[in-house]
Enzyme design. Sequence first.
Site, short mmCIF file in Angstrom:
data_model
loop_
_atom_site.label_atom_id
_atom_site.label_comp_id
_atom_site.label_asym_id
_atom_site.label_seq_id
_atom_site.Cartn_x
_atom_site.Cartn_y
_atom_site.Cartn_z
CG HIS A 193 45.74 28.64 33.29
ND1 HIS A 193 45.24 29.84 33.88
CD2 HIS A 193 47.08 28.33 33.98
CE1 HIS A 193 46.28 30.46 34.51
NE2 HIS A 193 47.25 29.52 34.44
CG ASP A 251 43.90 33.90 35.54
OD1 ASP A 251 44.22 32.97 34.67
OD2 ASP A 251 43.31 34.85 35.54
#
Length: 437
Positions: free
Chosen positions: A407, A411
């Site tokens: 992350h 995304d």
Amino acid sequence: MAIEQIKMPQLGESVTEGTISKWLVSVGDKVNKYDPLAEVMTDKVNAEVPSSFTGVIKELIAAEGDTLAVGEVICTIETEGGDTQETKAAESQQEGTAPSEEKPVKSTSQGNKARYSPAVLKLSQEHGIDLSQVTGTGAGGRITRKDLLKIIESGNIPVAGRQTSTPVQPAQEQPVEKETVQPVKPSRPSETASASSVNIPVAAGDVEIPVTGVRKAIAANMLRSKHEAPHAWTMVEVDATNLVEYRNSVKDEFKKKEGFNLTFFAFFVKAVAQALKEFPQINSMWAGDKIIQKKEINISIAVATDDALFVPVIKNADEKTIKGIAREISELANKVRSGKLRPEDMQGGTITVNNTGSFGSIQSMGIINYPQAAIIQVESIVKRPVVMNNGMIAVRDMVNLCMSLDHRVLDGLVCGRFLARVKEIIENMSKSNTSIY
């Protein structure tokens, strides 16, 4: 005569150390240039270290099981010609410094402290062991991690300042030539702790299984990935009915013509490679103060053996046909299972695709293959009743594609769009619009 050094090589990208799993030579052996000297294990690959010289093995600096940093000396070879270590030793004596030893020596003095492996030093510091009072069972009398574990388990720990009449032997066992424990330098003390040191009771009938070097390497790499990369997870459901019909209709003819199997996995790898060209952000890596988006699409594939997991790489997968990908999958898998995988077979991967469906899994959460930013799990294809667009229920071949992502780099939006594109490609694979060649 000259004394030449053989050093721990760098056997892959980001590899900083290696473990001597097995010596293939002994002191006094005659070797030719390029002859294999030792088997070395890293978190990337197992490989043989070749000799850079023709000569006679003078000293094995590292013992089996020792973990050394890239560039550290593992052994010395006596060759003909050139300056000798004896000459250098004489020069050192004239300058008032001590010459280096020529013969294997036991690591039982503080003067040899620099020759203890990182694993031995760490374990001795954790348990307050005075290494000068320990007799090693490794090559040349070197103290190994296994020696210390035996002493710890016996409870007879030699402490600095408390002299014993004789050096402490590692338990009451005969010295061994090989070690079953082959450590990789851990990132946390608990990784090397024995059952007794973490207070895990061992009852009658319990089986204690030594942790192999390969398992240690896997553990260290997976731990690094989980600690450094914040993992997120997503999944899509794919209707692979057309693909299943297509592949099943040509697989026998393909095997007869080409000599290797046309697997479902090859189609999925091709679909991922195609989608990566449209979503190059997925093909990226975290580099601290920047994100590196890789140009080449090199897909790592996970290949398991009974006790280990390897991730060889299909280079430039986007440029290959389904046949070419199927051939590479077959060749790389055979290399892994026959122990012939080379360091270069493991290098350069930019994303991993894992065929978890091969053992019946229908949903899983993979750990990212560091330093990549994503791993895709191709689950088992199963027949299920599905509600079609016309409201009718039909039996279809369905498969889940699960994706773990870093992350920091990716995304959910871009990963969702990427997986949707992979889904679209797979659902439209059929004999009429997909070429194998």
